[in-house]
Design a protein around this motif. Structure first.
Motif, PDB file in Angstrom:
ATOM      1  N   ALA A  16       0.853  -1.200   0.000  1.00 47.20           N
ATOM      2  CA  ALA A  16       0.000   0.000   0.000  1.00 47.20           C
ATOM      3  C   ALA A  16       0.888   1.249   0.000  1.00 47.20           C
ATOM      4  CB  ALA A  16      -0.937  -0.020   1.199  1.00 47.20           C
ATOM      5  N   LEU A  17       1.930   1.226   0.823  1.00 48.34           N
ATOM      6  CA  LEU A  17       2.826   2.384   0.907  1.00 48.34           C
ATOM      7  C   LEU A  17       3.634   2.564  -0.376  1.00 48.34           C
ATOM      8  CD1 LEU A  17       4.102   1.784   4.542  1.00 48.34           C
ATOM      9  CD2 LEU A  17       2.950   3.870   3.771  1.00 48.34           C
ATOM     10  N   ARG A  18       4.052   1.437  -0.972  1.00 45.97           N
ATOM     11  CA  ARG A  18       4.884   1.524  -2.168  1.00 45.97           C
ATOM     12  C   ARG A  18       4.107   2.022  -3.376  1.00 45.97           C
ATOM     13  NH1 ARG A  18       7.538  -3.381  -4.100  1.00 45.97           N
ATOM     14  NH2 ARG A  18       6.072  -4.578  -2.873  1.00 45.97           N
ATOM     15  N   TYR A  19       2.825   1.614  -3.477  1.00 47.16           N
ATOM     16  CA  TYR A  19       2.064   1.950  -4.674  1.00 47.16           C
ATOM     17  C   TYR A  19       1.132   3.145  -4.468  1.00 47.16           C
ATOM     18  CZ  TYR A  19       4.095  -2.398  -6.258  1.00 47.16           C
ATOM     19  OH  TYR A  19       5.004  -3.371  -6.595  1.00 47.16           O
ATOM     20  N   THR A  20       1.419   3.963  -3.453  1.00 45.88           N
ATOM     21  CA  THR A  20       0.617   5.163  -3.213  1.00 45.88           C
ATOM     22  C   THR A  20       1.543   6.373  -3.144  1.00 45.88           C
ATOM     23  OG1 THR A  20      -0.955   3.846  -1.952  1.00 45.88           O
ATOM     24  CG2 THR A  20      -1.087   6.222  -1.653  1.00 45.88           C
ATOM     25  N   ASP A  21       1.256   7.379  -3.947  1.00 38.53           N
ATOM     26  CA  ASP A  21       2.093   8.582  -3.941  1.00 38.53           C
ATOM     27  C   ASP A  21       1.448   9.738  -3.189  1.00 38.53           C
ATOM     28  OD1 ASP A  21       4.139   7.383  -5.398  1.00 38.53           O
ATOM     29  OD2 ASP A  21       3.129   7.806  -7.301  1.00 38.53           O
ATOM     30  N   HIS A  22       0.109   9.780  -3.162  1.00 37.09           N
ATOM     31  CA  HIS A  22      -0.582  10.878  -2.476  1.00 37.09           C
ATOM     32  C   HIS A  22      -1.719  10.319  -1.639  1.00 37.09           C
ATOM     33  CE1 HIS A  22       1.469  13.461  -5.329  1.00 37.09           C
ATOM     34  NE2 HIS A  22       1.020  12.676  -6.292  1.00 37.09           N
ATOM     35  N   ILE A  32      -6.941  -3.650   4.317  1.00 34.92           N
ATOM     36  CA  ILE A  32      -5.784  -2.784   4.131  1.00 34.92           C
ATOM     37  C   ILE A  32      -6.025  -1.992   2.850  1.00 34.92           C
ATOM     38  CG2 ILE A  32      -3.304  -2.736   3.613  1.00 34.92           C
ATOM     39  CD1 ILE A  32      -3.728  -5.280   5.820  1.00 34.92           C
ATOM     40  N   GLU A  33      -6.105  -0.681   3.032  1.00 28.31           N
ATOM     41  CA  GLU A  33      -6.584   0.169   1.934  1.00 28.31           C
ATOM     42  C   GLU A  33      -5.581   1.263   1.621  1.00 28.31           C
ATOM     43  OE1 GLU A  33     -11.068   0.897   2.935  1.00 28.31           O
ATOM     44  OE2 GLU A  33      -9.945   0.692   4.784  1.00 28.31           O
ATOM     45  N   ASP A  34      -5.692   1.798   0.406  1.00 32.29           N
ATOM     46  CA  ASP A  34      -4.861   2.957   0.080  1.00 32.29           C
ATOM     47  C   ASP A  34      -5.556   3.825  -0.956  1.00 32.29           C
ATOM     48  OD1 ASP A  34      -4.010   2.216  -2.721  1.00 32.29           O
ATOM     49  OD2 ASP A  34      -3.135   0.499  -1.673  1.00 32.29           O
ATOM     50  N   SER A  35      -5.061   5.056  -1.081  1.00 28.85           N
ATOM     51  CA  SER A  35      -5.616   5.962  -2.091  1.00 28.85           C
ATOM     52  C   SER A  35      -4.629   6.059  -3.251  1.00 28.85           C
ATOM     53  CB  SER A  35      -5.853   7.344  -1.480  1.00 28.85           C
ATOM     54  OG  SER A  35      -4.607   7.919  -1.106  1.00 28.85           O
ATOM     55  N   GLY A  36      -4.019   4.932  -3.571  1.00 28.11           N
ATOM     56  CA  GLY A  36      -2.927   4.917  -4.551  1.00 28.11           C
ATOM     57  C   GLY A  36      -3.359   4.725  -5.982  1.00 28.11           C
ATOM     58  N   LYS A  37      -2.424   4.213  -6.786  1.00 30.30           N
ATOM     59  CA  LYS A  37      -2.636   4.163  -8.232  1.00 30.30           C
ATOM     60  C   LYS A  37      -3.680   3.155  -8.693  1.00 30.30           C
ATOM     61  CE  LYS A  37       1.124   3.064 -10.275  1.00 30.30           C
ATOM     62  NZ  LYS A  37       0.659   2.322 -11.440  1.00 30.30           N
ATOM     63  N   GLY A  38      -3.977   2.165  -7.845  1.00 27.66           N
ATOM     64  CA  GLY A  38      -4.992   1.180  -8.215  1.00 27.66           C
ATOM     65  C   GLY A  38      -4.480   0.133  -9.190  1.00 27.66           C
ATOM     66  N   ILE A  39      -5.331  -0.869  -9.449  1.00 22.54           N
ATOM     67  CA  ILE A  39      -4.965  -1.988 -10.333  1.00 22.54           C
ATOM     68  C   ILE A  39      -6.079  -2.125 -11.375  1.00 22.54           C
ATOM     69  CG2 ILE A  39      -4.535  -4.487 -10.427  1.00 22.54           C
ATOM     70  CD1 ILE A  39      -3.824  -4.207  -7.349  1.00 22.54           C
ATOM     71  N   PRO A  40      -5.734  -2.176 -12.670  1.00 19.68           N
ATOM     72  CA  PRO A  40      -6.775  -2.317 -13.692  1.00 19.68           C
ATOM     73  C   PRO A  40      -7.609  -3.576 -13.470  1.00 19.68           C
ATOM     74  CG  PRO A  40      -4.632  -1.853 -14.692  1.00 19.68           C
ATOM     75  CD  PRO A  40      -4.383  -2.095 -13.245  1.00 19.68           C
ATOM     76  N   GLU A  41      -8.902  -3.465 -13.743  1.00 26.61           N
ATOM     77  CA  GLU A  41      -9.838  -4.556 -13.450  1.00 26.61           C
ATOM     78  C   GLU A  41      -9.417  -5.872 -14.115  1.00 26.61           C
ATOM     79  OE1 GLU A  41     -13.846  -3.472 -14.345  1.00 26.61           O
ATOM     80  OE2 GLU A  41     -14.598  -5.429 -13.636  1.00 26.61           O
ATOM     81  N   GLU A  83      -9.709   0.400  -7.962  1.00 27.07           N
ATOM     82  CA  GLU A  83     -10.122   1.268  -9.051  1.00 27.07           C
ATOM     83  C   GLU A  83      -8.912   2.106  -9.440  1.00 27.07           C
ATOM     84  OE1 GLU A  83     -13.674   4.422  -9.748  1.00 27.07           O
ATOM     85  OE2 GLU A  83     -13.964   2.944  -8.173  1.00 27.07           O
ATOM     86  N   VAL A  84      -8.593   2.091 -10.733  1.00 28.45           N
ATOM     87  CA  VAL A  84      -7.413   2.814 -11.192  1.00 28.45           C
ATOM     88  C   VAL A  84      -7.547   4.298 -10.862  1.00 28.45           C
ATOM     89  CG1 VAL A  84      -6.110   3.513 -13.248  1.00 28.45           C
ATOM     90  CG2 VAL A  84      -6.860   1.160 -12.990  1.00 28.45           C
ATOM     91  N   GLY A  85      -6.485   4.837 -10.284  1.00 28.97           N
ATOM     92  CA  GLY A  85      -6.474   6.261  -9.955  1.00 28.97           C
ATOM     93  C   GLY A  85      -7.152   6.583  -8.635  1.00 28.97           C
ATOM     94  N   LYS A  86      -7.840   5.604  -8.050  1.00 28.89           N
ATOM     95  CA  LYS A  86      -8.551   5.870  -6.787  1.00 28.89           C
ATOM     96  C   LYS A  86      -7.931   5.134  -5.606  1.00 28.89           C
ATOM     97  CE  LYS A  86     -13.042   7.650  -7.322  1.00 28.89           C
ATOM     98  NZ  LYS A  86     -14.475   7.458  -7.174  1.00 28.89           N
ATOM     99  N   GLY A  87      -7.612   3.867  -5.822  1.00 31.56           N
ATOM    100  CA  GLY A  87      -7.013   3.124  -4.724  1.00 31.56           C
ATOM    101  C   GLY A  87      -7.390   1.662  -4.717  1.00 31.56           C
ATOM    102  N   THR A  88      -6.878   0.979  -3.710  1.00 33.62           N
ATOM    103  CA  THR A  88      -7.012  -0.473  -3.635  1.00 33.62           C
ATOM    104  C   THR A  88      -7.389  -0.875  -2.217  1.00 33.62           C
ATOM    105  OG1 THR A  88      -5.294  -0.664  -5.320  1.00 33.62           O
ATOM    106  CG2 THR A  88      -5.741  -2.639  -4.036  1.00 33.62           C
ATOM    107  N   ARG A  89      -8.177  -1.944  -2.119  1.00 30.06           N
ATOM    108  CA  ARG A  89      -8.496  -2.479  -0.796  1.00 30.06           C
ATOM    109  C   ARG A  89      -8.342  -3.992  -0.817  1.00 30.06           C
ATOM    110  NH1 ARG A  89     -13.355  -4.111   2.157  1.00 30.06           N
ATOM    111  NH2 ARG A  89     -14.603  -3.756   0.293  1.00 30.06           N
ATOM    112  N   PHE A  90      -7.462  -4.488   0.053  1.00 31.53           N
ATOM    113  CA  PHE A  90      -7.341  -5.925   0.259  1.00 31.53           C
ATOM    114  C   PHE A  90      -8.163  -6.272   1.487  1.00 31.53           C
ATOM    115  CE2 PHE A  90      -3.716  -5.155  -2.424  1.00 31.53           C
ATOM    116  CZ  PHE A  90      -3.671  -6.297  -3.214  1.00 31.53           C
TER     117      PHE A  90
END
Ligand code: ADP
Length: 267
Positions: free
Chosen positions: A163-169, A188-197, A244-251
């Protein structure tokens, strides 16, 4: 004779047997293909850092650098690539132990709040270094889960590191709550780059990376999520991912909690 030995009596049975042999042959072929693909991947992954090590060691040996500063840079690369190589070897060893069922678990009743609190200071520091906010939301009176504490720490740390590695803001977060089903839910969530569906189904596979070079830049081995998934499965949990790309990821991880062990008083 053969007929009595394999006890084949009718044409129907011979047909069924033939079908079974065909299926088996197909499965074996698929298995062999996966195996050689895996070995090709492993060789490639090991070769890359070794190429760097050889190249930069040669430059230093031949004195082919312009300044002390440049020399320091090359030494730094050698150090980083050695670390990557040893991490890769460790990860491969762990995975193969797990896949052969040779990894033992020390399962006990664990309070996830206590576990999280031990790793938080380190995560907080990492988030601060990247200018990210760390959101922690742990529900009161969580049910205990029967897991290996060290392995749980490895799972959570691995997902938080990603989450920390793939999040810039923005932020990274950890949330622990009792799901409606009664299970313990760790997110475990982040507001990072996301992963394409269309890539989501593959990210738990060994060496699968959404962006190869990016993962390398961050010291990734491409094995982190494969290990996390194995560890979750081995302990009776399930893991899923939403992104969601550009929004973030949740495991999201679910572990069965003992419904009678509602609070710690009952332990
Ligand atoms: P790596 O060592 O490359 O990070 P992982 O197995 O941990 O390997 O993850 C596989 C791939 O999944 C990563 O290369 C990355 O592309 C993607 N990924 C994992 N976690 C995240 C995340 N939180 N946000 C965006 N992409 C992620």
């Amino acid at each position: 004779d053969l007929n009595t030995r394999v006890k084949v009596k009718t044409a129907d049975e011979i047909g069924t047997l033939g079908q079974a042999i065909n299926d088996l042959a197909r499965e074996l072929k698929r298995y062999q293909e996966t195996r050689s693909e895996l070995f090709a991947n492993i060789s490639h992954e090991l070769r890359t850092p070794v190429t760097y090590l050889e190249g930069y060691a040669n430059i230093l040996k031949e004195g082919l650098y312009q300044s002390e500063e440049e020399k320091e840079q090359y030494l730094e690369i050698i150090k980083q690539e050695s670390t990557r190589l040893s991490r890769l070897i460790n990860d491969l060893f762990e995975l193969s132990k797990m896949e052969e069922g040779k990894m033992t678990l020390n399962q006990e009743w664990i309070d996830m709040r206590e576990m999280i609190e031990t790793i938080l200071p380190r995560v907080e520091l990492q988030a601060k270094k990247k200018g990210l906010q760390l959101k922690v939301d742990i529900q009161d009176n969580l049910p205990l889960i029967n897991v290996d504490g060290l392995r749980m720490e490895q799972i959570v740390t691995n997902l938080l590191d990603n989450a920390l590695r793939y999040t810039d803001h923005g932020w990274v977060g950890i949330r622990i709550e009792r799901a409606r089903s009664g299970d313990l839910m760790i997110s475990i969530e982040d507001s990072g780059k996301g992963i394409p569906e269309d890539e989501l189904p593959y990210i738990f596979e060994r060496f699968y990376r959404v962006e190869k070079s990016r993962s390398r830049d961050f010291g990734g081995t491409g094995l982190g999520l494969a290990i996390v998934k194995q560890l979750v499965d081995m302990q009776g949990g399930t893991i899923s991912v939403f992104s969601e790309v550009g929004k973030g990821t949740r495991f999201q991880i679910l572990f069965p909690a003992n419904q009678n062990r509602d609070g710690r008083e009952e332990q």
